[in-house]
Design a protein around this motif. Structure first.
Motif, mmCIF file in Angstrom:
data_model
loop_
_atom_site.group_PDB
_atom_site.id
_atom_site.type_symbol
_atom_site.label_atom_id
_atom_site.label_comp_id
_atom_site.label_asym_id
_atom_site.label_seq_id
_atom_site.Cartn_x
_atom_site.Cartn_y
_atom_site.Cartn_z
ATOM 1 N N GLN A 80 95.552 -53.642 82.450
ATOM 2 C CA GLN A 80 96.581 -52.610 82.472
ATOM 3 C C GLN A 80 97.497 -52.879 83.667
ATOM 4 O OE1 GLN A 80 95.048 -48.552 81.930
ATOM 5 N NE2 GLN A 80 93.072 -49.495 81.422
ATOM 6 N N THR A 83 96.191 -52.038 87.111
ATOM 7 C CA THR A 83 95.102 -52.942 87.507
ATOM 8 C C THR A 83 95.680 -54.271 87.980
ATOM 9 O OG1 THR A 83 93.651 -51.910 85.866
ATOM 10 C CG2 THR A 83 92.960 -54.039 86.757
ATOM 11 N N ALA A 122 81.285 -48.545 87.848
ATOM 12 C CA ALA A 122 81.948 -49.021 86.636
ATOM 13 C C ALA A 122 81.798 -47.984 85.524
ATOM 14 C CB ALA A 122 81.371 -50.367 86.201
ATOM 15 N N GLU A 123 80.644 -47.350 85.487
ATOM 16 C CA GLU A 123 80.415 -46.295 84.495
ATOM 17 C C GLU A 123 81.417 -45.155 84.685
ATOM 18 O OE1 GLU A 123 76.758 -43.493 82.848
ATOM 19 O OE2 GLU A 123 76.666 -44.272 84.902
ATOM 20 N N GLU A 124 81.671 -44.778 85.921
ATOM 21 C CA GLU A 124 82.641 -43.717 86.207
ATOM 22 C C GLU A 124 84.028 -44.098 85.691
ATOM 23 O OE1 GLU A 124 82.578 -42.822 90.404
ATOM 24 O OE2 GLU A 124 80.406 -42.469 90.377
ATOM 25 N N CYS A 125 84.413 -45.331 85.886
ATOM 26 C CA CYS A 125 85.706 -45.811 85.401
ATOM 27 C C CYS A 125 85.760 -45.745 83.879
ATOM 28 C CB CYS A 125 85.959 -47.229 85.898
ATOM 29 S SG CYS A 125 87.565 -47.902 85.443
ATOM 30 N N LEU A 126 84.710 -46.193 83.219
ATOM 31 C CA LEU A 126 84.657 -46.163 81.760
ATOM 32 C C LEU A 126 84.712 -44.721 81.237
ATOM 33 C CD1 LEU A 126 82.026 -48.981 81.156
ATOM 34 C CD2 LEU A 126 84.453 -49.040 80.523
ATOM 35 N N GLU A 127 84.045 -43.815 81.948
ATOM 36 C CA GLU A 127 84.102 -42.406 81.549
ATOM 37 C C GLU A 127 85.521 -41.854 81.672
ATOM 38 O OE1 GLU A 127 81.073 -40.693 84.054
ATOM 39 O OE2 GLU A 127 79.505 -41.029 82.556
ATOM 40 N N GLU A 128 86.241 -42.284 82.718
ATOM 41 C CA GLU A 128 87.640 -41.869 82.870
ATOM 42 C C GLU A 128 88.483 -42.357 81.699
ATOM 43 O OE1 GLU A 128 89.155 -43.185 86.661
ATOM 44 O OE2 GLU A 128 87.616 -42.069 87.759
ATOM 45 N N TRP A 129 88.128 -43.484 81.139
ATOM 46 C CA TRP A 129 88.852 -44.036 80.007
ATOM 47 C C TRP A 129 88.401 -43.418 78.686
ATOM 48 C CZ3 TRP A 129 88.413 -49.904 81.547
ATOM 49 C CH2 TRP A 129 89.270 -50.153 82.630
ATOM 50 N N TYR A 131 84.948 -43.154 77.588
ATOM 51 C CA TYR A 131 83.629 -43.528 77.091
ATOM 52 C C TYR A 131 82.637 -42.403 77.357
ATOM 53 C CZ TYR A 131 85.100 -48.211 76.000
ATOM 54 O OH TYR A 131 85.748 -49.289 75.443
#
Length: 136
Positions: A80, A83, A122-129, A131
């Motif tokens: 993105q 990023t 990384a999980e937190e980032c994926l949740e923001e997206w 997931y």
């Protein structure tokens, strides 16, 4: 070259027929195996020491490779815009820290490795997206 002592100018790697004939004329039962065993033990000790040295002094990947792609698999990477900007800023930051050019390929793999060591973040980032979201 006349007048030289025997052996002074000889090729040290040439076959020595006198050694071969002496070995061939040894009485049966007497061999040079103890000497061979000492040589083998010495070689094994040298090999062990060499292996230990290699383990202690490992040449960093940057200096062992012929190019940044050596030893790596090509994988597509789509980023993105924000990023990509953060990646560029990180590259400049590391170039300032190291006072040398940093390969973008090396930076990307380093960021990937660090990310793999911090899966919770990384999980937190994926949740923001999105997931993990459910729409029940």
């Amino acid at each position: 070259m006349t007048g030289m002592k025997k052996g002074a100018g000889e090729d040290p790697f040439a076959d020595d027929s006198s050694t071969e004939s002496a070995t061939a004329t040894e009485p049966q039962g007497e061999t040079s195996k103890p000497e061979q065993a000492e040589e083998t033990d010495s070689k094994q000790a040298d090999d062990t020491e060499t292996q230990q040295t290699r383990q202690q002094i490992q040449i960093p990947y940057k200096f062992r490779r012929d190019g940044v792609q050596d030893g790596r698999d090509r994988v597509p990477l789509f980023l993105q815009k924000e990023t990509k900007v953060a990646e560029r800023d990180a590259l400049h930051e590391f170039e300032d820290r190291f006072e040398e050019n940093v390969s973008l390929t090396d930076l990307r793999e380093a960021l990937m490795k660090v990310g793999l060591q911090h899966l919770d973040e990384a999980e937190e980032c994926l949740e923001e997206w999105g997931y993990g979201m459910t729409f029940d």
